[in-house]
Each structure stands twice: as structure tokens, then as C-alpha cells.
Design an enzyme around this catalytic site. Structure first.
Site, PDB file in Angstrom:
ATOM      1  N   CYS A  57       0.822  -1.209   0.000  1.00  0.00           N
ATOM      2  CA  CYS A  57       0.000   0.000   0.000  1.00  0.00           C
ATOM      3  C   CYS A  57       0.856   1.258   0.000  1.00  0.00           C
ATOM      4  O   CYS A  57       0.383   2.327  -0.392  1.00  0.00           O
ATOM      5  CB  CYS A  57      -0.946   0.013   1.196  1.00  0.00           C
ATOM      6  N   ARG A  59       4.238   1.363  -1.354  1.00  0.00           N
ATOM      7  CA  ARG A  59       5.328   1.403  -2.326  1.00  0.00           C
ATOM      8  C   ARG A  59       5.121   0.402  -3.456  1.00  0.00           C
ATOM      9  O   ARG A  59       4.490  -0.646  -3.279  1.00  0.00           O
ATOM     10  CB  ARG A  59       6.666   1.128  -1.638  1.00  0.00           C
ATOM     11  N   SER A 119       9.580   2.712   6.230  1.00  0.00           N
ATOM     12  CA  SER A 119       8.128   2.566   6.299  1.00  0.00           C
ATOM     13  C   SER A 119       7.466   3.827   6.840  1.00  0.00           C
ATOM     14  O   SER A 119       8.085   4.609   7.566  1.00  0.00           O
ATOM     15  CB  SER A 119       7.751   1.389   7.196  1.00  0.00           C
ATOM     16  N   GLU A 124       7.725  -0.989  11.518  1.00  0.00           N
ATOM     17  CA  GLU A 124       6.587  -1.928  11.398  1.00  0.00           C
ATOM     18  C   GLU A 124       7.064  -3.252  10.796  1.00  0.00           C
ATOM     19  O   GLU A 124       7.909  -3.279   9.904  1.00  0.00           O
ATOM     20  CB  GLU A 124       5.464  -1.299  10.570  1.00  0.00           C
ATOM     21  N   GLY A 199     -13.010  -7.135   4.142  1.00  0.00           N
ATOM     22  CA  GLY A 199     -11.817  -7.909   3.846  1.00  0.00           C
ATOM     23  C   GLY A 199     -11.551  -8.881   4.984  1.00  0.00           C
ATOM     24  O   GLY A 199     -12.195  -8.813   6.038  1.00  0.00           O
ATOM     25  N   ILE A 204      -6.801  -6.327   8.076  1.00  0.00           N
ATOM     26  CA  ILE A 204      -8.115  -6.340   8.721  1.00  0.00           C
ATOM     27  C   ILE A 204      -8.047  -7.081  10.050  1.00  0.00           C
ATOM     28  O   ILE A 204      -8.655  -6.671  11.048  1.00  0.00           O
ATOM     29  CB  ILE A 204      -9.164  -6.976   7.793  1.00  0.00           C
TER      30      ILE A 204
END
Length: 429
Positions: A57, A59, A119, A124, A199, A204
């Protein structure tokens, strides 16, 4: 052979562009094959033997081991043309947002990405798993060779070292946690809100875990596959619905968190307008963690909707960064040491063909002299005399090339060879 990392990320491009060049997970293998084919086109001066694509999401990056006679700028252009062609986008739209990192900078970048230093959420851990998945798909597609395989193996080792010996991941605020904090700005009590998760993937699951800690009024999982949704919903004492049920049930939820792999929006403007009307304009909090986005951007303009994307969460996930600067410095020091080690390996690989040629040439000489010795022995010649001739013949053949080069050289070249040969043959001079 040169290493190269070309791409765009959350610091160089907005989500509105990143979603256009994102690769669905099930298409990475095909994309790697396409990239290698594109680089090898007859009208391109760059050819890549190896390629891997990392798409998350935050890169989209292409790692390659290539011959680059045209330099870095040409590599950027070729990669931009590939991305534009693959995603059917105008070339001019992509080019300004791309970065290209050659050789040690590419290696350093890969090490930093896997370690969580590049990040949006410093430290993370999800990115390491995402990179491992990308490498597995590239390998299955035939995209990994000697150079990228070695680079990624060292990348994973460095990431493990950084995470196990520093506090880089301590006290970080994840996207999931930031979603909870933002929702608490809209609703005083999460315990009185109905929460919908769209999702059933890792993001999620993380989000549901954070929200569940706030004891929401209800938890619902909407997923394309009902059975998978039910499995996740059971963990949080919730229920599952199909994506097809969203238009009729969206109005029932106060908080909506979405993260799917869909290439098209799942929630459109009309659907939300109807839901808001049915809710009598009671506020709805929505977080779109997907790239490409699951929720149409126009929805954010509605008065009673608070819509946030991954980019909007950026300021929230920086909490604690100052406290981790010492860990960052430690991590960077580890990475620099490992980059130097890997580049030494790269330099050593450059002389492998020379060493192979020496072995082949020596083997040819050996076989010639050995065959001559066998013939002499077959004729009944004295074995000591044959061995003496064999050793002298090998010595003469091994030294013929260096002696001839030294005799034929002139001026500075002769002086250079005269200084070099004693080092190569370890003589006293």
C-alpha cells in the site's frame, strides 16, 4: 552487472498515484516476467537478467540485476515506460515521482525497507513478510539469479539482526492503532458503535484486534468468501456477511474499515449517500487501508462522512519516533556494515570469469603435457625422465603468457607488469 532499485513510495507519490501502479499479489509473477521481457526489448539498451517486484500500500518497487550501459537515467525511463505500459498510464504522469538507486544504494535501500526504516510506520514488521512474499513469487517466475538471490537472502538476515538487536519496533503506532485513535475523535465511546471490517486479510485482522480491545457494540466482517469471513468473525464474537450485502446493510455501521485486494472500489458514492440518508445523517467514520483504494475518494466530500486513507494516517503513526532515534542510529550502523560486506562480495564476483578462464587455460596445458607424458611412458621411457619433462613442460607453458606479455610491453605498461607479476606469483622481488 549492476543492481538497481526503481520505484515510488509514500514519500514520493500520493496514494492517488500509488494505487494506479500497484500490482495485485496474484499478478506479481506475471509482472516480473513482463518486466524482464520489457527490459530485453530490442529498442532498449538495458537488459535485465534478474527482476523482482515489491508492491504494497505504501510502495511499488522493481529490483533488477542488469547491464546498464545507458546509466541510471535510462534505467528510470525504461522502468517508467514499463510501469506506464503495464498499467496503461501516461508515461509523463509517472516519471517525476520515480527514484532510481544503483549498486550500493539499491542494496542499502532493500536493507532499510526490510528493516522497517523506510516505512510510514517506523519499524513496522509487516513489510518484511511482504518482501519475502514478493521474493518467493519472483523466484517462482524465474526472476531471481545469483545477484538478487544473494541480495535478498542478506536483506532478510539484516532485517532479523536489526529487529533482534535494536528497539526499532518498540512503541510504534500501527495503521490499525491509528484507526482506533482517529475514530475516538469522532465517537467518544467505541463501545456504543457498530464496526464493519471489509476484507479478511492481515491488515483487517490487525485492525479488528485493536478495535476489539475497545469492546465495540458489534463486529461484522464483510468478505467476498463468506466462509473466510466467518472464520475471522468468530475470533471477535462477530458475524460475517458477503460483499454483495453491503448496499443493503452499510447504513447499520458507524465505523467502516476496509482493506481488500480489489482493483476497483468496493464502496461507491451512491451507496454511501443512501446509507447516510437512512442513518438520518448520523456521522460515519471510514478508513480505507487499501491500495488501490476500496472507497471512492468523492465520498470524503460528504458532510456526514469522515474518510481517511493510508496517507491521512501518516501523522498519527509518527508517535514515538523521537524516542527511537537511538535505535535508528544503531540500525543504520548495522546496515552500513552489511552493505559494505555485500558490495565486497559483488566485487569478488566480478573476477570470477577471469579465474574461470585461468582454470580452463591451465587445464588445457595440463592435459597436453599429461598426454605427452603418457605417450613417452607407453614407449618405455624412463619414468624419472618423463616426470622431469612433464614438470618442465608445465612450467614453461604456465610462464609463457606472463613472460610474453612482459617482453612485449613498453614504458609504463612494462613497469606496471613488472610490479604486478611478483605479487601474482608471490616471488621474493
Amino acid at each position: 552487472m549492476q543492481l538497481l532499485a526503481v520505484g515510488l513510495n509514500h514519500t514520493t507519490a500520493p496514494v492517488s498515484l500509488r494505487e494506479k501502479v500497484a500490482f495485485p499479489a496474484d499478478q506479481l509473477g506475471q509482472a516480473v516476467a513482463s518486466a524482464r521481457s520489457w527490459y530485453g526489448r530490442s529498442d532498449a539498451t538495458t537488459y535485465t537478467d534478474e527482476a523482482a517486484i515489491l508492491s504494497t500500500c505504501n510502495r511499488t518497487e522493481l529490483y533488477a540485476a542488469s547491464n546498464l550501459p545507458g546509466g541510471v537515467n535510462e534505467a528510470i525511463d525504461i522502468t517508467a515506460h514499463f510501469l506506464a505500459d503495464y498499467h496503461k498510464l501516461p508515461y509523463a504522469e509517472l516519471r517525476p515521482y520515480l527514484y532510481a538507486l544503483p549498486q550500493d544504494n539499491a542494496v542499502r535501500h532493500a536493507f532499510r525497507v526490510a528493516s522497517g526504516l523506510d516505512s510510514m510506520v517506523l519499524g513496522e514488521p509487516q513489510i518484511l513478510g511482504q518482501m519475502k512474499d514478493a521474493v518467493r513469487q519472483a523466484e517462482a517466475a524465474g526472476g531471481l539469479g545469483t545477484y538478487l538471490h544473494q541480495m535478498f537472502q542478506r536483506t532478510f538476515a539484516v532485517a532479523k539482526e536489526v529487529r533482534s538487536t535494536t528497539e526499532i519496533g518498540a512503541h510504534s503506532v500501527s495503521m490499525a492503532a491509528a484507526s482506533v485513535r482517529l475514530s475516538q475523535r469522532i465517537f467518544d465511546k467505541i463501545s456504543e458503535q457498530n464496526v464493519l471490517f471489509i476484507g479478511a486479510g492481515e491488515m483487517i485482522e490487525l485492525s479488528a484486534t485493536h478495535f476489539a480491545a475497545q469492546n465495540p457494540k458489534s463486529v461484522t466482517i464483510a468478505n467476498r468468501t463468506l466462509e473466510r469471513g466467518q472464520t475471522l468473525a468468530h475470533r471477535f464474537n462477530g458475524k460475517a456477511i458477503r460483499l454483495a450485502d453491503l448496499p443493503d446493510q452499510l447504513a447499520s455501521y458507524d465505523i467502516v474499515i476496509s482493506s481488500t485486494a480489489s482493483s476497483l472500489p468496493i464502496i461507491g458514492l451512491g451507496m454511501v449517500e443512501r446509507a447516510i440518508k437512512a442513518r438520518r445523517h448520523k456521522p460515519m467514520f471510514m478508513v480505507d487501508l487499501a491500495v488501490p483504494r476500496d472507497i471512492e475518494a468523492e465520498i470524503g466530500r460528504l458532510d456526514d462522512v469522515f474518510l481517511y486513507t493510508v496517507d491521512d494516517l501518516g501523522s498519527f503513526v509518527q508517535t514515538g519516533v523521537e524516542n527511537r532515534q537511538a535505535a535508528v542510529a544503531q540500525a543504520e550502523a548495522i546496515i552500513e556494515t552489511r552493505v559494505r560486506s555485500f558490495m565486497h562480495w559483488i566485487d569478488a564476483r566480478a573476477v570470477v570469469p577471469v579465474i574461470q578462464d585461468l582454470h580452463e587455460s591451465s587445464e588445457t596445458m595440463r592435459m597436453i603435457e599429461l598426454e605427452r607424458a603418457r605417450k613417452l611412458l607407453a614407449k618405455g621411457e624412463d619414468i624419472d625422465a618423463v616426470l622431469e619433462a612433464l614438470s618442465k613442460g608445465l612450467t614453461a607453458k604456465f610462464l609463457h603468457g606472463p613472460q610474453q606479455a612482459l617482453n612485449n610491453a613498453q614504458g609504463d605498461e612494462r613497469a606496471r607488469l613488472a610490479a604486478l607479476l611478483p605479487q601474482l606469483f608471490r616471488t621474493k622481488r
